[in-house]
Design a protein around this motif. Structure first.
Motif, PDB file in Angstrom:
ATOM      1  N   GLU A  40       0.610  -1.180  -0.046  1.00 17.31           N
ATOM      2  CA  GLU A  40       0.015  -0.121   0.717  1.00 17.31           C
ATOM      3  C   GLU A  40       0.358   1.390  -0.245  1.00 17.31           C
ATOM      4  O   GLU A  40       0.264   2.320   0.077  1.00 17.31           O
ATOM      5  CB  GLU A  40      -1.282   0.364   1.463  1.00 17.31           C
ATOM      6  N   ASN A  41       2.174   1.099   0.591  1.00 15.77           N
ATOM      7  CA  ASN A  41       3.396   2.100   0.648  1.00 15.77           C
ATOM      8  C   ASN A  41       4.136   1.887  -0.323  1.00 15.77           C
ATOM      9  O   ASN A  41       4.618   1.012   0.059  1.00 15.77           O
ATOM     10  CB  ASN A  41       3.187   2.804   2.087  1.00 15.77           C
ATOM     11  N   ASP A  42       5.086   3.299  -0.398  1.00 10.37           N
ATOM     12  CA  ASP A  42       6.580   3.172  -1.159  1.00 10.37           C
ATOM     13  C   ASP A  42       7.027   3.149   0.127  1.00 10.37           C
ATOM     14  O   ASP A  42       7.136   3.378   1.611  1.00 10.37           O
ATOM     15  CB  ASP A  42       6.472   4.795  -1.909  1.00 10.37           C
ATOM     16  N   ALA A  43       8.554   2.720  -0.111  1.00  7.26           N
ATOM     17  CA  ALA A  43       9.270   2.593   0.608  1.00  7.26           C
ATOM     18  C   ALA A  43      10.010   3.641   0.733  1.00  7.26           C
ATOM     19  O   ALA A  43      11.053   3.664   0.036  1.00  7.26           O
ATOM     20  CB  ALA A  43      10.495   1.517   0.194  1.00  7.26           C
ATOM     21  N   LYS A  44      10.036   4.778   1.604  1.00  6.85           N
ATOM     22  CA  LYS A  44      10.762   5.677   1.742  1.00  6.85           C
ATOM     23  C   LYS A  44      12.689   5.910   1.445  1.00  6.85           C
ATOM     24  O   LYS A  44      13.725   4.828   2.378  1.00  6.85           O
ATOM     25  CB  LYS A  44      10.964   6.474   3.665  1.00  6.85           C
ATOM     26  N   GLY A  45      13.156   6.812   0.545  1.00  5.60           N
ATOM     27  CA  GLY A  45      14.348   6.803   0.238  1.00  5.60           C
ATOM     28  C   GLY A  45      14.834   5.295  -0.856  1.00  5.60           C
ATOM     29  O   GLY A  45      16.128   5.243  -0.613  1.00  5.60           O
ATOM     30  N   ILE A  46      14.076   4.448  -1.042  1.00  4.62           N
ATOM     31  CA  ILE A  46      14.065   3.659  -2.080  1.00  4.62           C
ATOM     32  C   ILE A  46      13.835   3.335  -3.318  1.00  4.62           C
ATOM     33  O   ILE A  46      12.472   3.290  -3.070  1.00  4.62           O
ATOM     34  CB  ILE A  46      13.808   1.650  -0.986  1.00  4.62           C
TER      35      ILE A  46
END
Length: 377
Positions: free
Chosen positions: A114-120
């Motif tokens: 459901e979400n993106d991985a921050k910094g990746i």
């Protein structure tokens, strides 16, 4: 001898440089690319049947999954296999489409993020999740816009494994469509494969393509996955392979039934944006690979300017003779290699595409030092 005595120093230097560049080109063509041109698949008494986890990452790919996922799900593979589709924060109908597919295909597993991985940026995060969820040691990766060329794709790709093998590199081709742009894209794809497959066969693997690539889960976990390149949008295929591949753990599979097929870009601008993303990772290759690839690229870039200059300022007969040596050798090796990769229809125009590569390098060279955009695909 009289010809050489009659020329000034700078004219001799120009022709000498042309001869050196031609010699470098011949070395790559005959000694390296000949590896693919004359490659013969090692014979085995029995096709191996390893359990396989096929992993596909998708973001807003409902259309591509509708067309291509059935080709992965109906593979004629007699051993255990699963197909994992990682639905990475899609805003289209991907989730509902996968739910419908699961009603028919019991080996399909959907992982909904459901979400993106921050910094990746890019698809390293969903691919890492897919690998973590995989039940089997042998992983087979492809993209949502790819379809296997046959129902025996899994079987041929996993059969590339032998004692000590941890990576199997396959060919990701494009569909043959009308138009010159299609041939241009397919030639560049062939030319890239000519290099990375020849290097792998020669014991110097440096990349694979995520459209058709297999490696073992333990290899991924042992090397901490994409941790060293998580900050880069690309490189989930080539940079990882560049890091972990050796002359002992890598093999290639060259069989028409082992290929995958994708729809090529429909416009030159879209293709340029795609290639810029691909080339942006080359600066992170190992020094040895950068030197070898850079030497070949430089020799190819300089060949035609030096040839034309030699025709004008030196003896045209000698310049043409040197050119003919390279032309004949390259034409022969390209024919054999294109036959291996089922791209033989490109051969009548190989000389034109070879000239085009000079412009190709001019257009895409800036991608080597520009910061890549953080796009997903």
């Amino acid at each position: 001898m009289e010809i050489f005595l009659s020329k000034s120093g700078w004219q001799l230097v120009i022709f000498g440089l042309f001869c050196v560049i031609c010699l470098i080109q011949l070395t790559y063509i005959l000694r390296l690319f000949g590896k693919l041109a004359f490659y013969k698949t090692p014979s085995k008494e029995h096709m191996q049947q390893h359990p396989v986890s096929v992993i596909v990452c998708a973001r807003d790919e409902a259309g591509n999954l509708t067309r291509n996922l059935p080709g992965i799900l109906v593979q004629k593979y007699h051993s255990t296999n699963e197909v994992i589709v990682v639905n990475h924060n899609s805003q289209d109908e991907t989730r509902f489409l996968l739910d419908e597919f699961k009603k028919t295909f019991k080996n399909l597993y959907a992982v909904n993020l459901e979400n993106d991985a921050k910094g990746i940026p890019g698809k390293k995060y969903p691919l890492s999740i897919g690998i973590k969820e995989a039940k089997h040691e042998v992983l087979l990766l492809t993209d949502a816009d790819c379809v296997p060329a046959s129902e025996d794709w899994i079987e041929h790709m996993q059969n590339g494994y032998d004692n000590g093998t941890e990576i199997v590199i396959g060919y990701g081709a494009y569909f043959k469509r009308p138009g010159f742009l299609n041939k241009l894209i397919r030639f560049e794809t062939f030319h890239a494969a000519l290099q990375y497959m020849s290097y792998a066969i020669a014991g110097m693997p440096y990349m694979g393509v995520g459209r058709n690539l297999s490696y073992k889960k333990n290899l991924f976990l042992r090397n901490k996955g994409f941790s060293s390149t998580n900050h880069l949008p690309g490189g989930d295929d080539d940079l990882f392979i560049n890091k972990v591949a050796t002359n002992k753990n890598t093999s290639v599979v060259i069989h028409p039934d082992s290929f995958t097929l994708s729809e090529p870009k429909k416009s030159f601008g879209a293709w340029m944006r795609q290639k810029n993303r691909h080339f942006s990772t080359a600066k992170y290759y190992r020094p040895k690979h950068k030197f070898l690839l850079g030497t070949y690229t430089a020799s190819q870039f300089l060949f035609y300017p030096l040839f034309i200059t030699s025709l004008i300022v030196f003896d045209w007969r000698l310049a043409l003779g040197v050119f003919a040596l390279r032309f004949i050798a390259q034409g022969f090796i390209y024919y054999k290699a294109m036959k291996q990769l089922n791209e033989k229809d490109l051969w009548p125009l190989w000389w034109l595409f070879d000239i085009w590569m000079f412009l190709f390098y001019c257009i895409f060279a800036p991608a080597l030092w520009k910061k890549p955009k953080a796009t997903w695909n």
